[in-house]
Write an enzyme that holds these catalytic residues in place. Structure first.
Site, PDB file in Angstrom:
ATOM      1  N   ASN A  14      -1.549  -0.177   1.663  1.00  0.00           N
ATOM      2  CA  ASN A  14      -1.888  -1.412   0.956  1.00  0.00           C
ATOM      3  C   ASN A  14      -1.209  -1.356  -0.411  1.00  0.00           C
ATOM      4  O   ASN A  14      -1.676  -0.652  -1.309  1.00  0.00           O
ATOM      5  CB  ASN A  14      -3.418  -1.502   0.822  1.00  0.00           C
ATOM      6  CG  ASN A  14      -3.866  -2.682  -0.015  1.00  0.00           C
ATOM      7  OD1 ASN A  14      -3.075  -3.552  -0.374  1.00  0.00           O
ATOM      8  ND2 ASN A  14      -5.159  -2.722  -0.323  1.00  0.00           N
ATOM      9  N   TRP A  15      -0.107  -2.081  -0.530  1.00  0.00           N
ATOM     10  CA  TRP A  15       0.656  -2.026  -1.783  1.00  0.00           C
ATOM     11  C   TRP A  15      -0.025  -2.797  -2.910  1.00  0.00           C
ATOM     12  O   TRP A  15       0.388  -2.695  -4.063  1.00  0.00           O
ATOM     13  CB  TRP A  15       2.068  -2.584  -1.568  1.00  0.00           C
ATOM     14  CG  TRP A  15       2.957  -1.734  -0.716  1.00  0.00           C
ATOM     15  CD1 TRP A  15       2.623  -0.601  -0.028  1.00  0.00           C
ATOM     16  CD2 TRP A  15       4.361  -1.951  -0.445  1.00  0.00           C
ATOM     17  NE1 TRP A  15       3.713  -0.105   0.653  1.00  0.00           N
ATOM     18  CE2 TRP A  15       4.785  -0.914   0.407  1.00  0.00           C
ATOM     19  CE3 TRP A  15       5.284  -2.926  -0.840  1.00  0.00           C
ATOM     20  CZ2 TRP A  15       6.105  -0.814   0.873  1.00  0.00           C
ATOM     21  CZ3 TRP A  15       6.581  -2.837  -0.377  1.00  0.00           C
ATOM     22  CH2 TRP A  15       6.992  -1.783   0.469  1.00  0.00           C
ATOM     23  N   LYS A  16      -1.018  -3.599  -2.562  1.00  0.00           N
ATOM     24  CA  LYS A  16      -1.714  -4.440  -3.561  1.00  0.00           C
ATOM     25  C   LYS A  16      -0.688  -5.271  -4.333  1.00  0.00           C
ATOM     26  O   LYS A  16       0.319  -5.694  -3.754  1.00  0.00           O
ATOM     27  CB  LYS A  16      -2.594  -3.562  -4.465  1.00  0.00           C
ATOM     28  CG  LYS A  16      -3.544  -2.675  -3.639  1.00  0.00           C
ATOM     29  CD  LYS A  16      -4.615  -1.998  -4.443  1.00  0.00           C
ATOM     30  CE  LYS A  16      -5.500  -1.181  -3.509  1.00  0.00           C
ATOM     31  NZ  LYS A  16      -6.603  -0.530  -4.208  1.00  0.00           N
ATOM     32  N   GLY A  18      -3.909   3.136  -0.750  1.00  0.00           N
ATOM     33  CA  GLY A  18      -3.423   2.266  -1.811  1.00  0.00           C
ATOM     34  C   GLY A  18      -2.337   2.952  -2.612  1.00  0.00           C
ATOM     35  O   GLY A  18      -1.164   2.960  -2.251  1.00  0.00           O
ATOM     36  N   GLY A  19      -2.733   3.548  -3.726  1.00  0.00           N
ATOM     37  CA  GLY A  19      -1.777   4.127  -4.672  1.00  0.00           C
ATOM     38  C   GLY A  19      -0.728   5.024  -4.035  1.00  0.00           C
ATOM     39  O   GLY A  19       0.468   4.913  -4.340  1.00  0.00           O
ATOM     40  N   GLU A  26     -14.485   2.000   2.813  1.00  0.00           N
ATOM     41  CA  GLU A  26     -13.914   2.309   1.507  1.00  0.00           C
ATOM     42  C   GLU A  26     -15.019   2.303   0.450  1.00  0.00           C
ATOM     43  O   GLU A  26     -15.390   1.236  -0.061  1.00  0.00           O
ATOM     44  CB  GLU A  26     -12.866   1.259   1.121  1.00  0.00           C
ATOM     45  CG  GLU A  26     -11.713   1.160   2.083  1.00  0.00           C
ATOM     46  CD  GLU A  26     -10.469   0.605   1.391  1.00  0.00           C
ATOM     47  OE1 GLU A  26      -9.467   1.331   1.353  1.00  0.00           O
ATOM     48  OE2 GLU A  26     -10.517  -0.516   0.883  1.00  0.00           O
ATOM     49  N   HIS A  43     -11.549  -6.787   1.342  1.00  0.00           N
ATOM     50  CA  HIS A  43     -11.329  -5.651   0.437  1.00  0.00           C
ATOM     51  C   HIS A  43     -12.236  -5.803  -0.784  1.00  0.00           C
ATOM     52  O   HIS A  43     -12.490  -6.925  -1.229  1.00  0.00           O
ATOM     53  CB  HIS A  43      -9.863  -5.610   0.010  1.00  0.00           C
ATOM     54  CG  HIS A  43      -9.488  -4.326  -0.672  1.00  0.00           C
ATOM     55  ND1 HIS A  43      -9.802  -4.083  -1.993  1.00  0.00           N
ATOM     56  CD2 HIS A  43      -8.871  -3.219  -0.220  1.00  0.00           C
ATOM     57  CE1 HIS A  43      -9.375  -2.868  -2.306  1.00  0.00           C
ATOM     58  NE2 HIS A  43      -8.807  -2.327  -1.259  1.00  0.00           N
ATOM     59  N   SER A  80      -8.585   6.629  -2.586  1.00  0.00           N
ATOM     60  CA  SER A  80      -7.899   7.780  -3.182  1.00  0.00           C
ATOM     61  C   SER A  80      -7.435   8.802  -2.156  1.00  0.00           C
ATOM     62  O   SER A  80      -7.431   9.998  -2.423  1.00  0.00           O
ATOM     63  CB  SER A  80      -8.771   8.442  -4.261  1.00  0.00           C
ATOM     64  OG  SER A  80      -9.019   7.538  -5.330  1.00  0.00           O
ATOM     65  N   GLU A 109     -11.659  -5.449  -3.759  1.00  0.00           N
ATOM     66  CA  GLU A 109     -11.001  -6.170  -4.851  1.00  0.00           C
ATOM     67  C   GLU A 109     -11.024  -7.678  -4.615  1.00  0.00           C
ATOM     68  O   GLU A 109     -10.835  -8.460  -5.547  1.00  0.00           O
ATOM     69  CB  GLU A 109      -9.570  -5.628  -5.033  1.00  0.00           C
ATOM     70  CG  GLU A 109      -9.614  -4.240  -5.674  1.00  0.00           C
ATOM     71  CD  GLU A 109      -8.428  -3.341  -5.371  1.00  0.00           C
ATOM     72  OE1 GLU A 109      -7.395  -3.837  -4.890  1.00  0.00           O
ATOM     73  OE2 GLU A 109      -8.544  -2.125  -5.613  1.00  0.00           O
ATOM     74  N   GLY A 137      -8.913   3.890  -6.102  1.00  0.00           N
ATOM     75  CA  GLY A 137      -8.065   3.923  -7.287  1.00  0.00           C
ATOM     76  C   GLY A 137      -8.590   4.809  -8.404  1.00  0.00           C
ATOM     77  O   GLY A 137      -8.096   4.763  -9.525  1.00  0.00           O
TER      78      GLY A 137
HETATM   79  P1  PGA Z   1      -6.442   3.781  -3.334  1.00  0.00           P
HETATM   80  O1  PGA Z   1      -6.736   2.334  -2.696  1.00  0.00           O
HETATM   81  O2  PGA Z   1      -5.850   4.612  -2.234  1.00  0.00           O
HETATM   82  O3  PGA Z   1      -5.488   3.523  -4.434  1.00  0.00           O
HETATM   83  O4  PGA Z   1      -7.758   4.311  -3.788  1.00  0.00           O
HETATM   84  C1  PGA Z   1      -7.285   2.223  -1.414  1.00  0.00           C
HETATM   85  C2  PGA Z   1      -7.572   0.786  -1.108  1.00  0.00           C
HETATM   86  O5  PGA Z   1      -7.970   0.039  -1.992  1.00  0.00           O
HETATM   87  O6  PGA Z   1      -7.393   0.344   0.048  1.00  0.00           O
END
Ligand code: PGA
Length: 248
Positions: free
Chosen positions: A13-15, A231-232, A172, A102, A210, A104, A178
């Protein structure tokens, strides 16, 4: 990649990250690794969810690599006067999956379970696999409510008609996204075991929060974990590939 197999799924997930050059370069780095490995992931299925502006670019770079493409969110409706939104049908022009619910979106954009449920239905209408995210806050975990919160999210956002080939659940914990914090392996196994009976048999349950090259082997080694939503660490081709290799 809609077929459900025994393979794990590693989704990136590149966000809201990536412009034309660096997004294309990241996708090329993954496509090259996939092609060198004979196509797809190293013993797993791979999915990339770039920002909407990069779907076309990344999609063309990934063509033939065996890596699937997904969206990060969508509207429930097929089309209409919804400024700034994207429909499931629009995503389906190149995508096989879409991330929905998600944290977010739930917290940053006030999306509740009912809205997420409508989006899942929209995704299915367009032939997309919904990656439905659920997870508790730190306060909810400390209050011992994690399993109940996740159960309520699933009850409120998984529509009738869910099946192993149209639904993926991503557990999650919000406090792990993050932050560099990850749930313990025991907590992950317990939460996944709590999710399992609430979703169709065979549907994948991913862990997210993470995940990185250092902790991926332990997490992906759990029998209850069918993959990861990253994500990251998905913003670096070598990191993402190293995580994927933990499935082999
Ligand atoms: P993260 O994000 O790996 O940066 O914690 C995961 C996500 O939000 O899907």
């Amino acid at each position: 990649m809609n077929d459900v197999t025994n393979t794990k799924l590693i989704a990136g997930n590149w966000k809201m990250n990536g412009l034309r050059e660096d997004g294309a370069a990241l996708a090329r780095g993954l496509a090259q690794r996939a092609l060198a490995a004979g196509g797809g992931g190293p013993g797993c299925a791979l999915l990339i969810c770039p920002p909407t502006t990069l779907l076309t670019t990344v999609g063309s770079v990934l063509t033939g690599s065996g890596i699937a493409l997904g969206g990060q969110d969508c509207h429930a409706a097929p089309k209409g006067a919804y400024t700034g939104d994207i429909s499931p049908e629009m995503l389906a022009m190149g995508c096989s999956h879409v991330i929905l619910g998600h944290s977010e979106r739930r917290h940053g954009h006030g999306e509740g379970d009912a809205a997420v449920r409508e989006k899942v239905l929209g995704a299915w209408r367009a032939g997309l696999v919904a990656i439905l995210c659920v997870g508790e806050t730190q306060a909810q975990r400390q209050a011992g409510q994690a399993a109940d919160i996740v159960a309520a999210q699933l009850a409120g956002s998984v529509p009738n008609g869910a099946a192993a080939d149209n639904l993926v659940v991503a557990y999650e914990p919000i406090w792990a996204i993050g932050t560099g914090l990850t749930a313990t392996l025991d907590d992950i196994a317990t939460m996944h075991a709590a999710v399992r009976p609430r979703i169709p048999a065979g549907a994948r349950i991913l862990y997210g929060g993470s995940v990185n090259p250092q902790n991926a082997a332990g997490i992906l080694g759990l029998a209850e974990v069918d993959g990861a939503l990253v994500g990251g660490a998905s913003l670096d081709a070598e990191s993402f590939w190293t995580i994927a290799r933990c499935c082999a």
